[in-house]
Design a protein around this motif. Sequence first.
Motif: not given
Length: 225
Positions: A201-216
């Motif tokens: 569960r935490v993997t889509t939150i830490y080290e940059g959330t999924s939303e932020i990865q999509r923004m990148v």
Amino acid sequence: MPKLTSAQLHTQVGRLQRSLKRERAKRQELERALKESGEQQTATSEILRVISSSPTDLTPVFGTIVANATRLCEAQLGNLFSYDGDAFHAVAHHNASPPFVDILRGPLHPGPETGLHQWLSVPRPFQIADMRVQIEASKLLTYRAAVRSEIAGVRISREASMAKVFATEACNAIAARAVQIFGGYGYSKEYAVERYYRDARVTTIYEGTSEIQRMVVSKNLLAGR
Ligand SMILES: Cc1cc2nc3c(=O)[nH]c(=O)nc-3n(C[C@H](O)[C@H](O)[C@H](O)COP(=O)(O)OP(=O)(O)OC[C@H]3O[C@@H](n4cnc5c(N)ncnc54)[C@H](O)[C@@H]3O)c2cc1C
């Protein structure tokens, strides 16, 4: 070192006792997992030994499988069936009484209200195939980013973000499916699958959330990179 008051000492002792209790529970869990893994390895090597010593006759192989499965599940008796797409046929028993074996002599057609019928209606093999495909796709995206990172001067933010968002969301979906396949056991602490689900569960939150990865990824694409 500053002197502790008796109240502070009391709090410290309480904290240490709780920590010791947690560590003991962790040790017990690890010992249990180690024992279970050793038992599974013993069972696997026994089954492989029987397969190699009886390459044409499957009866002893089925007998060894059901005996080991019964022991690993700590059950009193076990029955192994083959399924031909229409009915179940008993192929081996362990500790089952002769009258019970007679009852199970097939072909058995499980009624719609039975657990076996429900089990059949869940397309497990395809779920497992889909899970594996997602794992392989995650690996390939990750390897691609890793390979590009070795090339001097090449930006990999797009590839790295694609790999992170895909792999972590796949990991969540796969762990959730695994819990579902295990049914009630998926929710219990008897099997590691509930821990994989929590850990995922935490993997889509830490080290940059999924939303932020999509923004990148979007920013890179819109910038023509
Ligand atoms: C177990 C764990 C270990 C951690 N370890 C570390 C560590 O070692 N080092 C470290 O620095 N950090 C660490 N963190 C912090 C982690 O990186 C942050 O939790 C993460 O970056 C999310 O930040 P946040 O919790 O402040 O959420 P927020 O930034 O408040 O975000 C909340 C939600 O809003 C979404 N969101 C935020 N901004 C936008 C936007 N512009 N557009 C769309 N959606 C948006 C987010 O994706 C998220 O879903 C850890 C977190 C956890 C849970």
